[in-house]
Scaffold this active site. Structure first.
Site: not given
Length: 254
Positions: A22-23, A27, A45, A141
């Site tokens: 999905i993306g 990293m 992730k 972040d």
């Protein structure tokens, strides 16, 4: 290497069955996947570990620590992390799968958000950060790409601690941790940070939502950093007349 891994078609990570990509994150890749144990859809992730043995050990310790802290963050405005794991050369985190849009995508679409909506988004991010800061956890972040706006208006902060973790990776060392436009002065000069650094980043994000432009900008990273350390941006209302004075004050304070 991480490169050859990227080009493989992955069907599983640990027990998770990959549904689709999905993306692409900074990293690694983000996947939609299913946890077959409880038939739950999750987002995964991945973090490519193109590291030496020594760096890997360092990363492992850090990864565990960061993930434990992320696991403590049970709050409606923070994405829930369910699980972490590692397969050859890749660490991964399984987290709640969100139906929504990144704030970055919303801002890039050129839509002008109403003031109430902007205040609603910013206050939810502040709620989530406040909860984390009370527990001694700093995001490091905060930026529009790490804020998800759901269809029902609920806002969730993603990627807690990932900035900290990835700084263990040499491949990231060309980039100071965090995103230059949103970094606090302490981050720019490499000092230790606490929750106030996140609040500064939230202020930058709020400024951008209100005016459509970043308060600190420049041709390159160094120019942006110089601005961050030395310039005081004009109040948002000078660029966007309908911004109330109170928001000028909040942005300046942040």
């Amino acid at each position: 290497t991480a490169y050859s891994f990227k080009n493989m078609v992955i069907e599983k990570l640990g027990r998770y069955v990959i549904v689709e990509e999905i993306g692409q994150g900074a990293m690694g890749v983000v996947y939609k996947a299913v946890d077959p144990l409880i038939d739950r859809t999750v987002a995964i992730k991945t973090i490519n570990l193109d590291l030496s043995k020594e760096e890997l050990e360092n990363f492992e310790k850090r990864f565990q620590r960061e993930v434990q802290s992320a696991g403590e963050l049970n709050h409606p405005n923070i994405v829930t992390v369910y699980d972490v794991g590692r397969t050859e050369g890749v660490a991964y985190m399984a987290m709640e799968f969100l139906e929504g849009k990144e704030l970055r995508e919303i801002l890039d679409s050129g839509v002008v958000l109403p003031i109430e909506k902007i205040a609603h988004i910013a206050s939810q991010v502040a709620e989530g950060l406040g909860f984390a800061h009370e527990r001694g956890i700093v995001h490091r972040d905060v930026k529009p790409a790490n804020v998800m706006v759901m269809k029902n208006g609920l806002v969730k902060i993603t990627d807690f601690g990932i900035a900290q973790m990835s700084s263990a990776s040499r491949t990231m060392s060309g980039m100071v941790m965090g995103s230059p436009k949103y970094m606090s002065p302490e981050q720019v000069v490499g000092q230790p940070v606490d929750g106030r650094s996140d609040i500064f980043s939230l202020g930058v994000m709020l400024y951008e939502m209100l005016t459509g432009q970043a308060p600190f900008s420049g041709e390159n990273v160094n120019a942006i950093m110089y601005q961050t350390l030395n310039s005081v941006p004009p109040p948002p209302s000078t660029l966007s007349p309908n911004v109330p004075e109170m928001l000028n004050f909040i942005v300046a304070k942040a």
